[in-house]
Design an enzyme around this catalytic site. Structure first.
Site: not given
Ligand code: E4P
Length: 215
Positions: A82-84
């Site tokens: 997951v890119k945050v």
């Protein structure tokens, strides 16, 4: 050094994967916007092609929204990371994801302090954007050097994922510094193997072989 391709284009991913040197994929909302179809469907296709970390970015910027989107993305496939974004709520979400065993790629990182925080929060990857720093006359590679040094000092396990790569020299410099991963557009991967002396040399070998092959 691991090689990731920086695209959401399935055709490019297939071509890069066929070279046998592809370790993962990074996407972002701008890259996804260039393609057609639902984001989740694109991700499922990518996961079938590449057996490695596939970064998928959340669009929410509030903590609860990031958790909701990130958990949905992570449930699509075991390889989804997951890119945050590197903002306060992103840091909080990273900590929670790490506790849940969900891998995070902290993105839009432009300073060593941001990278230090990403590692402390438990991000699996940190993505410093070197090309965008170069664009404003700051040395992006200097940031990579600083982050690699800081992570080494404290034995952080967060991998330095060099992003916003524009040309092969970025790849060479990142490799010399010892960055863990380089994510690059297909055109950069394509250029890595090219050399005019290889082409000239091969043309000469083939021409000379024509003279002897029927002896
Ligand atoms: C990848 O993770 C980044 O989103 C990407 O490398 C950004 O590249 P750009 O600066 O060329 O848009």
């Amino acid at each position: 050094m691991k090689f990731f391709i920086d695209t959401a284009n399935v055709g490019e991913i297939k071509q890069a994967a066929a070279l046998g040197v592809l370790d993962g994929v990074t996407t972002n909302p701008s890259l996804v916007a260039k393609e057609t179809g639902k984001f989740e469907d694109i991700l499922r296709q990518i996961c079938e092609i590449v057996d490695g970390p596939i970064s998928a970015e959340v669009a929410a910027i509030d903590y609860e929204g990031m958790l909701r989107e990130g958990r949905t993305l992570a449930a699509l496939h075991k390889n989804i990371v997951v890119k945050v974004p590197c903002i306060k709520t992103g840091l909080q979400a990273t900590k929670t994801f790490a506790e849940e065993g969900i891998g995070v790629n902290m993105t839009l990182v432009f300073s060593p302090t941001q990278a230090l925080l990403a590692a402390k929060a438990g991000a699996r990857f940190v993505s410093p954007f070197i090309g965008r720093l170069d664009d404003i006359s700051e040395d992006g590679m200097n940031l990579i050097e600083q982050i690699v040094g800081i992570y080494d000092n404290y034995a952080f396990e967060t991998e330095v994922l060099v992003a916003s790569v524009r040309h092969p020299l970025h790849v060479v410099q990142a490799a010399l510094i010892g960055a863990d991963v380089c994510t690059m557009p297909f055109n950069v991967i394509d250029k890595l193997i090219q050399h005019p002396l290889t082409d000239l040399g091969l043309a000469k070998f083939l021409a000379d072989w024509e003279k002897v092959k029927n002896r």
